[in-house]
Scaffold this active site. Structure first.
Site, mmCIF file in Angstrom:
data_model
loop_
_atom_site.group_PDB
_atom_site.id
_atom_site.type_symbol
_atom_site.label_atom_id
_atom_site.label_comp_id
_atom_site.label_asym_id
_atom_site.label_seq_id
_atom_site.Cartn_x
_atom_site.Cartn_y
_atom_site.Cartn_z
ATOM 1 N N HIS A 171 5.309 11.952 35.309
ATOM 2 C CA HIS A 171 5.622 12.478 33.981
ATOM 3 C C HIS A 171 6.508 13.703 34.188
ATOM 4 C CE1 HIS A 171 1.704 10.426 32.589
ATOM 5 N NE2 HIS A 171 2.739 9.671 32.277
ATOM 6 N N HIS A 182 -0.576 14.787 38.830
ATOM 7 C CA HIS A 182 -0.287 14.990 37.409
ATOM 8 C C HIS A 182 -0.620 16.423 37.007
ATOM 9 C CE1 HIS A 182 -0.049 10.576 36.101
ATOM 10 N NE2 HIS A 182 -0.323 10.523 37.396
ATOM 11 N N GLU A 184 -5.230 15.552 38.654
ATOM 12 C CA GLU A 184 -4.751 16.466 37.616
ATOM 13 C C GLU A 184 -4.856 17.877 38.184
ATOM 14 O OE1 GLU A 184 -3.565 15.615 34.651
ATOM 15 O OE2 GLU A 184 -4.073 13.489 34.563
#
Length: 653
Positions: free
Chosen positions: A249, A381, A473
């Protein structure tokens, strides 16, 4: 499904183009326009074509190699229109290479009153690489890119129009005085800076590192990898392969920076003689892809740290979420898992997947996975502080969040723990901190138990290949300020190293016949775990396993199966060596019981051949449904406004 329409500006050009003819190719045996002689010696003029604004020269000539006699004639030609929309039609494949090659013909390079023609070998190499993309949409190779007509040999003084494609990226970036080449600067890196740092690092540690590209983004940026190994560039027998991927992303940038820093750290520590790093890189091949979505990063970086929204730059340049763009094999897994005797690993990609919009970044990852026998992977991420593991797609009938484990649940929990337990903030006992809601779970969670989504990269890794991938994350701020980067590195350096070292847990070995010949694609099964892995072309395998006793079976078509019992101690940090020698069955009726069927109904190998696990040899080759009944291909609508100057030379029939 049709691709997105071209920009409005290009549509306007399409309409305007109907009035001015270009050079239409003849239908003679040679095809194409006649090769003009006057263009080789003429007056140079400024190059003012928007589509060719980024070529490595600024002077061109008229008439061109296609006999266009003015800028207006070029801009209204069907050839120029094609170059303007080709990256849309091919969904980013071979972009910007084809455009730059086409510009070298439509706006030839002019130096000192003479034309320099592009090199024939460059054209031939690009045609070989890009022909499958044209075949996939039933488009003929453009006549003006005929390598025999408009290109020259090196002995004629040709030039490479792609030579400066990544112009300036090989130029060394000056470091502050006193800083060694591997000194880590805890700052955000632009695309050009990232490439320079990775290439400089590989050059400084050339005996253990090298850079390579796995493909291009939609906007033409290289997806650059730096690898570390005792023999960079090649797979070594029984040396496991690990990949770490950041920035899937575009606005989640911490992982991108962590991998840039990790590359420099591995290089410097190896040179300094760190026993741990030398042992790791001498026994493991580590691949780092800091940015899987460099186009999205540019959008996010334009807003900058602290100003970036939650979604700005998340998608790629096609507005696709790359972590929703992989084939949904999990749905098929749930169907197969309920069927007795059906094999539910190495699931083939369904043919209909290629009819949708598949990002070039996604294709690059799948091709990379097919070429390298990865064992372990992590995708980095941002947005929370937790480690999740497959499955990410819920088995709940309504796709609501629900604990949805893989057959390797125990191993995945060990892998997730290997990261989380080394992370000081993930182990922080405060529930008010970032990620505090995962504290009671130990900062790890089954993905589908958190939230369910389909098309994720981690599920695809597990169900299509031998690779186990987790998702990390790294924090609640997706685009952290520069002053936070050093602390982020300190928090994640040890977890990253500890995770990579986990690739040596379980067993490894070689499967061969009695003559010592390796048996590739043999199946390694573990009793009680309904997920097989397969051997690499050299017959070697790696099977990640938790501590305990396991019954391991090796089998391959035409050979008798071999069963062994292995015990893995709890504190064992090196994979146990377990080799298998398979005996050929007799020439009579085969007694080998083939494994359960790999694919269920509706899952077929795509046209154009299949790889060892049912995947397409080249995913470009099955992207579009073929036309039927002689009708025009779907892309012909882009050119209907050109009237009698429609590029019929693009049609195959």
């Amino acid at each position: 499904m049709l691709p997105p329409p071209p920009p409005l500006l290009l549509l306007a050009v399409l309409v305007a183009a109907a009035a001015r003819p270009g050079c239409e190719p003849t239908r003679g045996p040679e095809g194409g326009c006649p090769r003009p002689s006057a263009a080789d010696s003429a007056m140079c003029v400024d190059l003012q074509l928007r589509t060719c604004s980024d070529v490595a020269y600024n002077r061109t000539v008229f008439p061109t190699l296609l006999n266009h006699r003015s800028r207006e004639a070029v801009e209204s030609s069907s050839e120029y229109i094609l170059l303007s929309v080709l990256h849309h039609l091919l969904e980013g494949q071979c972009n910007p290479d084809l455009r730059l090659l086409g510009c070298a013909v439509l706006a030839p390079r002019c130096e000192g009153g003479h034309v320099r023609r592009p090199c024939r070998h460059v054209c031939e190499g690009l045609r070989e690489a890009c022909q499958p993309a044209f075949d996939a949409i039933d488009m003929a190779w453009p006549y003006f890119l005929d390598c025999n007509h408009y290109f020259s040999g090196q002995e004629e003084g040709c030039y490479n129009p792609l030579e400066e494609l990544r112009g300036g990226l090989d130029v060394e970036e000056a470091l502050p005085s006193g800083h060694p080449p591997t000194s880590i600067r805890f700052t955000h890196h632009s695309y050009a800076q990232m490439v320079r740092v990775l290439k400089r690092t590989a050059a400084h540690c050339s005996h253990i590192a090298k850079t390579y590209s796995i493909g291009r983004s939609f906007d033409g940026r290289d997806l650059l990898v730096i690898e570390f190994s005792s023999r960079p560039g090649q797979h070594e027998l029984m040396e496991p392969e690990v990949k770490l991927i950041g920035n899937i992303h575009g606005n989640e940038v911490a992982g991108r920076e962590m991998l840039i820093y990790l590359a420099q750290y591995l290089c410097s520590e190896y040179l300094l003689g760190s026993p741990r790093i030398q042992r790791l890189l001498n026994t493991t091949r580590v691949h780092l892809l800091p940015s899987m979505n460099p186009d999205g990063y540019e959008v996010a970086a334009a807003e900058g740290a602290g100003y970036n929204g939650w979604t700005s730059g998340r998608q790629n340049a096609q507005n696709l979420d790359l972590n929703r763009n992989f084939p949904d094999l999990t749905s098929e897994y749930y169907r197969l898992a309920s069927a007795r005797g059906a094999r539910s690993d190495h699931i083939a990609i369904p043919q209909h997947y290629w009819w949708g919009k598949v990002a070039p970044e996604t294709k690059a990852i799948m091709k990379w996975m097919r070429s390298t026998p990865f064992v372990l992977s992590a995708s980095l991420h941002g947005g929370d502080l937790v480690v999740s593991y497959p499955f990410d797609f819920s088995k709940h009938p309504q796709e609501e969040k629900m604990f949805s484990p893989t057959p390797d649940e125990k191993m995945f929990k060990l892998l997730a723990r290997a990261y989380a337990d080394m992370h000081p903030m993930m182990m922080d006992k405060s529930e008010n901190r970032c990620g505090g809601n995962f504290l009671k779970r130990g900062s790890i969670i089954n993905g589908a138990d958190w939230y369910s989504f389909t098309g994720g990269m981690s599920d695809f890794n597990y169900l299509h290949s031998n690779c186990f991938e987790i998702t990390v994350e790294l924090g609640c701020v997706k685009f952290p300020p520069e002053e936070a980067l050093y602390t982020l590195w300190q928090h994640n350096k040890e977890p990253l190293l500890n995770f990579v070292e986990m690739v040596h847990r379980g067993i490894k070995g070689v499967v061969m016949d009695k003559f010592g010949k390796p048996v590739k694609n043999a199946r390694i099964s573990v009793k009680g775990i309904r997920h097989d892995i397969t051997t690499a072309p050299d017959g070697d395998y790696w099977r990640l396993l938790p501590p305990g006793s396991h019954i391991v079976i090796a089998q391959a078509p035409g050979y008798s199966k071999v069963i062994k019992k292995v015990t893995i101690p709890a504190r064992m940090k090196r994979a146990g060596r377990v080799d298998f020698i398979l005996q050929l069955l007799g020439t009579g009726p085969k007694k080998f019981l083939p494994g359960p069927r790999r694919n269920g109904p509706g899952l077929r190998d795509p046209p154009g051949g299949a790889g060892p696990h049912g995947e397409p040899e080249e995913p470009l080759g099955a992207r579009r449904q073929p036309t039927a009944g002689g009708s025009k291909p779907w892309w012909w609508s882009y050119f209907t406004s050109l009237g009698q100057h429609q590029p019929r030379w693009l049609l195959k029939y």
